[in-house]
Design a protein around this motif. Structure first.
Motif, short mmCIF file in Angstrom:
data_model
loop_
_atom_site.label_atom_id
_atom_site.label_comp_id
_atom_site.label_asym_id
_atom_site.label_seq_id
_atom_site.Cartn_x
_atom_site.Cartn_y
_atom_site.Cartn_z
N VAL A 40 0.88 -1.24 0.08
CA VAL A 40 -0.23 -0.10 0.00
C VAL A 40 0.86 1.05 -0.02
O VAL A 40 1.90 1.36 0.70
CB VAL A 40 -0.83 0.00 1.11
N GLY A 41 0.57 2.13 -0.94
CA GLY A 41 1.33 3.36 -0.93
C GLY A 41 2.05 3.38 -2.25
O GLY A 41 2.87 4.38 -2.80
N ASP A 42 2.48 2.10 -2.71
CA ASP A 42 3.48 1.96 -3.95
C ASP A 42 2.80 2.79 -4.81
O ASP A 42 1.61 2.59 -5.35
CB ASP A 42 3.53 0.55 -4.25
N PHE A 43 3.61 3.23 -5.92
CA PHE A 43 3.35 3.88 -7.06
C PHE A 43 3.51 2.71 -8.24
O PHE A 43 4.44 2.22 -8.34
CB PHE A 43 4.25 4.97 -7.54
N GLU A 67 9.43 3.05 3.60
CA GLU A 67 8.68 1.95 3.74
C GLU A 67 8.41 1.78 5.38
O GLU A 67 9.45 1.53 5.87
CB GLU A 67 9.34 0.84 3.14
N LEU A 68 7.13 1.78 5.79
CA LEU A 68 7.05 1.77 7.34
C LEU A 68 6.65 0.28 7.41
O LEU A 68 5.92 -0.25 6.67
CB LEU A 68 5.91 2.86 7.75
N ILE A 69 6.97 -0.14 8.49
CA ILE A 69 6.60 -1.72 9.04
C ILE A 69 5.28 -1.72 9.53
O ILE A 69 4.54 -2.50 9.01
CB ILE A 69 7.54 -2.27 9.85
N ARG A 70 4.96 -0.85 10.52
CA ARG A 70 3.53 -0.64 11.15
C ARG A 70 2.98 0.62 11.24
O ARG A 70 3.71 1.32 11.77
CB ARG A 70 3.82 -1.35 12.69
N PRO A 71 2.01 0.82 10.54
CA PRO A 71 1.36 0.20 9.28
C PRO A 71 2.25 -0.18 8.14
O PRO A 71 3.14 0.64 7.94
CB PRO A 71 0.24 0.92 8.96
N LYS A 72 2.10 -1.09 7.57
CA LYS A 72 3.03 -1.32 6.43
C LYS A 72 2.35 -0.59 5.37
O LYS A 72 1.43 -0.85 4.54
CB LYS A 72 2.87 -2.86 5.94
N VAL A 73 3.19 0.64 4.81
CA VAL A 73 2.95 1.54 4.07
C VAL A 73 4.29 1.98 3.27
O VAL A 73 5.29 2.24 4.15
CB VAL A 73 2.10 2.67 4.44
N ALA A 74 4.11 2.06 2.11
CA ALA A 74 5.54 2.75 1.42
C ALA A 74 5.30 4.33 0.90
O ALA A 74 3.89 4.71 1.00
CB ALA A 74 5.61 2.03 -0.06
N GLY A 158 -1.58 16.52 -1.44
CA GLY A 158 -0.73 15.72 -2.41
C GLY A 158 0.33 14.65 -1.47
O GLY A 158 1.39 14.57 -2.16
N LYS A 159 -0.31 14.55 -0.32
CA LYS A 159 0.84 13.76 0.31
C LYS A 159 0.18 12.33 0.95
O LYS A 159 -1.16 12.42 0.87
CB LYS A 159 1.13 14.42 1.53
N ILE A 160 1.05 11.37 1.34
CA ILE A 160 0.27 10.39 2.07
C ILE A 160 0.64 10.73 3.43
O ILE A 160 1.98 10.70 3.62
CB ILE A 160 1.21 8.79 1.40
N SER A 161 -0.39 10.75 4.17
CA SER A 161 0.17 11.06 5.68
C SER A 161 -0.55 9.87 6.59
O SER A 161 -1.59 9.19 6.43
CB SER A 161 -0.93 12.25 6.21
N VAL A 162 0.31 9.57 7.48
CA VAL A 162 0.01 8.40 8.44
C VAL A 162 -0.60 9.11 9.41
O VAL A 162 0.15 10.05 10.18
CB VAL A 162 1.21 7.60 8.93
N VAL A 163 -1.78 8.92 10.06
CA VAL A 163 -2.38 9.63 11.07
C VAL A 163 -2.35 8.74 12.56
O VAL A 163 -2.44 7.46 12.59
CB VAL A 163 -4.05 9.69 10.94
N ALA A 164 -2.01 9.48 13.44
CA ALA A 164 -1.68 8.86 14.60
C ALA A 164 -2.12 9.66 15.83
O ALA A 164 -2.31 10.83 15.75
CB ALA A 164 -0.38 8.43 15.12
N GLY A 165 -2.69 9.30 17.05
CA GLY A 165 -3.14 10.02 18.04
C GLY A 165 -3.79 9.14 19.09
O GLY A 165 -4.41 8.14 18.50
N PRO A 166 -3.86 9.56 20.13
CA PRO A 166 -4.87 8.83 21.14
C PRO A 166 -6.32 8.61 20.71
O PRO A 166 -6.60 9.53 20.17
CB PRO A 166 -4.76 9.52 22.50
N SER A 167 -7.20 7.68 21.16
CA SER A 167 -8.30 7.48 20.97
C SER A 167 -9.17 8.71 21.57
O SER A 167 -8.79 9.06 22.76
CB SER A 167 -8.78 6.19 21.59
N GLY A 168 -10.09 9.05 20.95
CA GLY A 168 -10.92 10.28 21.49
C GLY A 168 -10.50 11.79 21.02
O GLY A 168 -10.99 12.74 21.38
#
Ligand SMILES: Nc1nc2c(ncn2[C@@H]2O[C@H](COP(=O)(O)OP(=O)(O)O)[C@@H](O)[C@H]2O)c(=O)[nH]1
Ligand SMILES: [Mg+2]
Ligand SMILES: [Zn+2]
Length: 295
Positions: A40-43, A67-74, A158-168
């Motif tokens: 996921v994320g590959d062109f 390439e991220l491992i967790r989550p697996k995304v390029a 125009g980006k691929i952003s990995v979203v993180a943060g606490p629940s709520g």
């Protein structure tokens, strides 16, 4: 031939987002032979097998930027770390853990402070200053009152952003806000759904608008800094970087060494809160590290 971004991979099929819609593709055998796993994320370049049913075959993937491992995304462009100003109470200790994990992955980082509408005394501004001074892009927003959503939009464009943060914190609410076409579950209901999910989650890109993708990151949920090398921790504090090489000892950990240039700037260019956390986390990581060596 068409090209696009792999947004999902499931059961041997890859879903490629192209200018002509999303194509369901199987990977050619050569990928297995070359031991390349499309991610996921590959062109990707695909050939169209059926234009109506949107079926194709995956011919090639372009070189990855990362390439991220967790989550697996390029090809991840940035980590978007979302915290609430209040409700749940802003927790800088937790934020620093998220930051360290994102720094370790060498991601560009944006901190988004949500729910500023609830922070009537604007206490979030203290944190906005501390983290901006440390070198991070900080965007205070409100999903509820639609404050600064344009700024957030420009930041993910125009980006691929990995979203993180606490629940709520309001991650789902903000995604819905960025594009009203989305209607992710929010609040208590969403938490019940999450608890009900026991299957391993595959990473999946959500296209919030053309060419702008967001990926949820369940991998960030464990915030024990188990795999961090204590000696590398200092490199994950961007505010220490201007003083690199200026301490008496090249190996300076900036803790109790004499003539430490970092320590000399604590309280000025370097926030005391962040420096104190550095020392606490350093001890914590050393303990984990020693414990593992004994096993
Ligand atoms: N007052 C206020 N409430 C918000 C805001 N953003 C989200 N919420 C509420 O906070 C709760 C959690 O939001 P949600 O998007 O589910 O958080 P997530 O767990 O990070 O995805 C929900 O009840 C939202 O309605 C905001 O900007 N202001
Ligand atoms: Mg959510
Ligand atoms: Zn030092």
């Amino acid at each position: 031939m068409l090209s696009g971004t792999i947004i999902k991979g499931i059961g041997g099929f890859y879903y490629v987002d192209t200018d002509d819609g999303v194509y369901e593709c199987r990977a050619r055998g050569k990928f297995r032979k070359e031991k390349v796993t499309p991610t996921v994320g590959d062109f990707a370049e695909i050939s169209v097998l059926d234009k109506i049913k949107k079926k194709g075959s995956l011919d090639a993937i372009l070189p990855r930027k990362n390439e991220l491992i967790r989550p697996k995304v390029a090809n991840v462009d940035q980590a978007l770390i979302i915290f609430a100003a209040v409700s749940p109470q802003f927790n800088p200790d937790l934020l620093d853990r998220f930051l360290i994990l994102a720094e370790e992955q060498r991601l560009d980082i944006t901190i988004c402070i949500n729910k500023i509408d609830l922070d009537t005394e604007e206490r979030y501004r203290i944190f906005e200053d501390i983290y901006a001074k440390a070198g991070y892009r900080v965007i205070p927003v409100s999903a509820e009152k639609n404050i600064n959503i344009d700024r957030l939009k420009r930041c993910v464009e125009g980006k691929i952003s990995v979203v993180a943060g606490p629940s709520g914190a309001g991650k789902s609410s903000l995604i819905n806000c960025l594009n009203p076409k989305f209607s992710l579950e929010t609040g208590e209901i969403s938490r019940k759904i999450e608890r009900g999910k026991h299957t391993t989650r595959h990473a999946e890109l959500m296209e919030i608008f053309a060419g702008s993708f967001i990926v949820d990151s369940p991998g960030f949920t464990s915030l024990y800094l188990n795999n961090i090398n204590p000696e590398e921790l200092k490199s994950y504090f961007p505010e220490f970087r201007p003083f690199y090489g200026q301490c008496r000892f090249a190996s300076c950990r900036h803790i109790n060494e004499p003539d430490c240039c970092v320590k000399e700037h604590v309280g000025a260019e370097i926030s005391s809160m962040r420096y104190e956390r550095y020392k606490i986390l350093y001890d914590e990581i050393c303990e984990i590290y020693e414990e593992r060596k004994r096993q």
